[in-house]
Design an enzyme around this catalytic site. Structure first.
Site, PDB file in Angstrom:
ATOM      1  N   ASP A   1     -24.343  10.721  50.079  1.00 61.15           N
ATOM      2  CA  ASP A   1     -25.228  11.916  49.499  1.00 61.15           C
ATOM      3  C   ASP A   1     -26.242  12.600  50.355  1.00 61.15           C
ATOM      4  OD1 ASP A   1     -25.808  14.108  47.660  1.00 61.15           O
ATOM      5  OD2 ASP A   1     -27.493  12.908  47.136  1.00 61.15           O
ATOM      6  N   SER A   2     -26.479  13.749  50.124  1.00 63.90           N
ATOM      7  CA  SER A   2     -27.372  14.394  51.367  1.00 63.90           C
ATOM      8  C   SER A   2     -29.078  13.704  51.082  1.00 63.90           C
ATOM      9  CB  SER A   2     -27.577  15.779  50.998  1.00 63.90           C
ATOM     10  OG  SER A   2     -28.169  16.084  49.709  1.00 63.90           O
TER      11      SER A   2
ATOM     12  N   TYR B   1     -28.358  19.620  51.833  1.00 67.02           N
ATOM     13  CA  TYR B   1     -27.131  20.405  52.345  1.00 67.02           C
ATOM     14  C   TYR B   1     -26.868  21.602  51.542  1.00 67.02           C
ATOM     15  CZ  TYR B   1     -25.481  15.847  54.335  1.00 67.02           C
ATOM     16  OH  TYR B   1     -25.453  14.768  55.079  1.00 67.02           O
TER      17      TYR B   1
ATOM     18  N   CYS C   1     -22.041  13.772  45.921  1.00 76.18           N
ATOM     19  CA  CYS C   1     -22.785  15.256  46.252  1.00 76.18           C
ATOM     20  C   CYS C   1     -21.932  16.520  45.833  1.00 76.18           C
ATOM     21  CB  CYS C   1     -22.824  15.240  48.005  1.00 76.18           C
ATOM     22  SG  CYS C   1     -23.777  16.815  48.337  1.00 76.18           S
TER      23      CYS C   1
ATOM     24  N   GLU D   1     -36.617  15.589  44.087  1.00 79.56           N
ATOM     25  CA  GLU D   1     -36.880  14.769  45.578  1.00 79.56           C
ATOM     26  C   GLU D   1     -38.704  14.762  45.636  1.00 79.56           C
ATOM     27  OE1 GLU D   1     -35.113  13.819  48.075  1.00 79.56           O
ATOM     28  OE2 GLU D   1     -33.085  14.274  47.473  1.00 79.56           O
TER      29      GLU D   1
ATOM     30  N   CYS E   1     -24.658  18.817  40.397  1.00 82.75           N
ATOM     31  CA  CYS E   1     -25.361  18.395  41.796  1.00 82.75           C
ATOM     32  C   CYS E   1     -25.893  17.012  41.193  1.00 82.75           C
ATOM     33  CB  CYS E   1     -26.558  19.221  42.000  1.00 82.75           C
ATOM     34  SG  CYS E   1     -27.392  18.241  43.327  1.00 82.75           S
TER      35      CYS E   1
ATOM     36  N   HIS F   1     -28.284  15.227  41.734  1.00 83.16           N
ATOM     37  CA  HIS F   1     -29.699  15.134  41.660  1.00 83.16           C
ATOM     38  C   HIS F   1     -30.086  15.574  40.178  1.00 83.16           C
ATOM     39  CE1 HIS F   1     -30.162  15.326  45.788  1.00 83.16           C
ATOM     40  NE2 HIS F   1     -31.417  15.134  45.789  1.00 83.16           N
TER      41      HIS F   1
END
Length: 270
Positions: free
Chosen positions: A10-11, A42, A73, A151, A185, A187
């Site tokens: 993943d990014s 990304y 991702c 994040e 996503c 996340h």
């Protein structure tokens, strides 16, 4: 028995939600995870850049003799669609398994898709849903601030910044009377509870990490690649930037201490 590891990339941190689901579905499998923390996100990159990054990430995992690669991702799964043709092992992104489940559970045939700008602009989820059921109305919404929220630890449903951001993005989707929303996503499951508190618990929230883990188990079984050991599998973690922040957040995502288990690598070598 095939004790070779599953490779996941993943990014950044979001793919850890897929790792968590993989460990639930396939507790005996070994997993190698690469988070491209040095080049995150990304979702704001050009398509050509995303494709180049994805191929580098996959080449790194192949160095570790993985038996399957998962692009955990939504951006890569939506943009680097030709990656499956470039790899010598089974591969899946998150789009197809997620869309299949969304099409299956939606009753009123109105499905919302939220993701990064690159994911939404590719219309990959919309097109895949229509391949399963062309009558479904798909409402797409990019949410570019969700990844930075996750994040940076803004994940509490009671945090006013998190709540206001969710309301800003999801209000147009809810006005379309959707009964199902794809978290497009990996996340986004981290703020699933916060999203549900805004849109209502009666809405189906489809977790791309969970659906991809279920699909990966199916692919491994069909290819006779399951690890039939009775021991719990092990996870190894690699990042392209300093491991410190990753270790702290990964421990929260996975419910265990991953300190001293994370190694920094130079992804530009691949």
């Amino acid at each position: 028995m095939n004790n070779a590891p599953i490779g996941v990339f993943d990014s950044g941190l979001g793919g850890l939600t897929a790792v968590r689901e993989l460990r639930n579905a396939l507790p005996h499998e070994n997993i190698i995870y690469f988070g491209d923390t040095g080049r995150v996100p990304y979702g704001t990159r050009s398509n050509d850049t995303i494709k180049r990054y994805a191929l580098q990430d996959a080449k790194f995992l192949l160095k570790h003799k993985v038996k399957m690669i998962i692009a955990a991702c939504g951006t890569v799964s939506s943009v680097a669609t030709n990656l499956t043709h470039d790899l010598p092992v089974p591969y899946t992104g998150v789009v197809s398994p997620t869309c299949y489940e969304a099409a299956r559970v939606s009753k009123n045939k109105k499905v919302g898709v939220i993701g990064t700008s690159a994911t939404i602009n590719s219309h990959s989820y919309r097109d895949r849903i229509h391949s399963f059921d062309p009558e479904i109305e798909v409402i797409e919404q990019d949410c570019p601030l969700f990844v930075p929220l996750v994040e940076n630890g803004f994940i509490d449903k009671n945090d006013p910044i998190t709540r206001l951001t969710i309301e800003r993005y999801l209000t147009p989707v809810m006005e379309k009377n959707v009964d199902t929303v794809i978290l497009g996503c990996t996340h986004y499951p981290i703020i699933r509870e916060a999203i549900a508190s805004v849109i209502g618990k009666e809405i189906n929230l489809i977790d791309s990490g969970r659906e991809t883990a279920i699909y990966a188990a199916k692919i491994l079984k069909e290819n006779n690649l399951l690890n039939d050991s009775d021991k719990n599998g092990e996870c190894s973690f690699y990042v392209s930037d300093t491991p410190d922040g990753f270790e702290n957040v990964a421990s929260v995502f996975l419910g265990e201490n991953v300190s001293h288990k994370v190694e920094q690598i130079n992804i530009e070598l691949y």
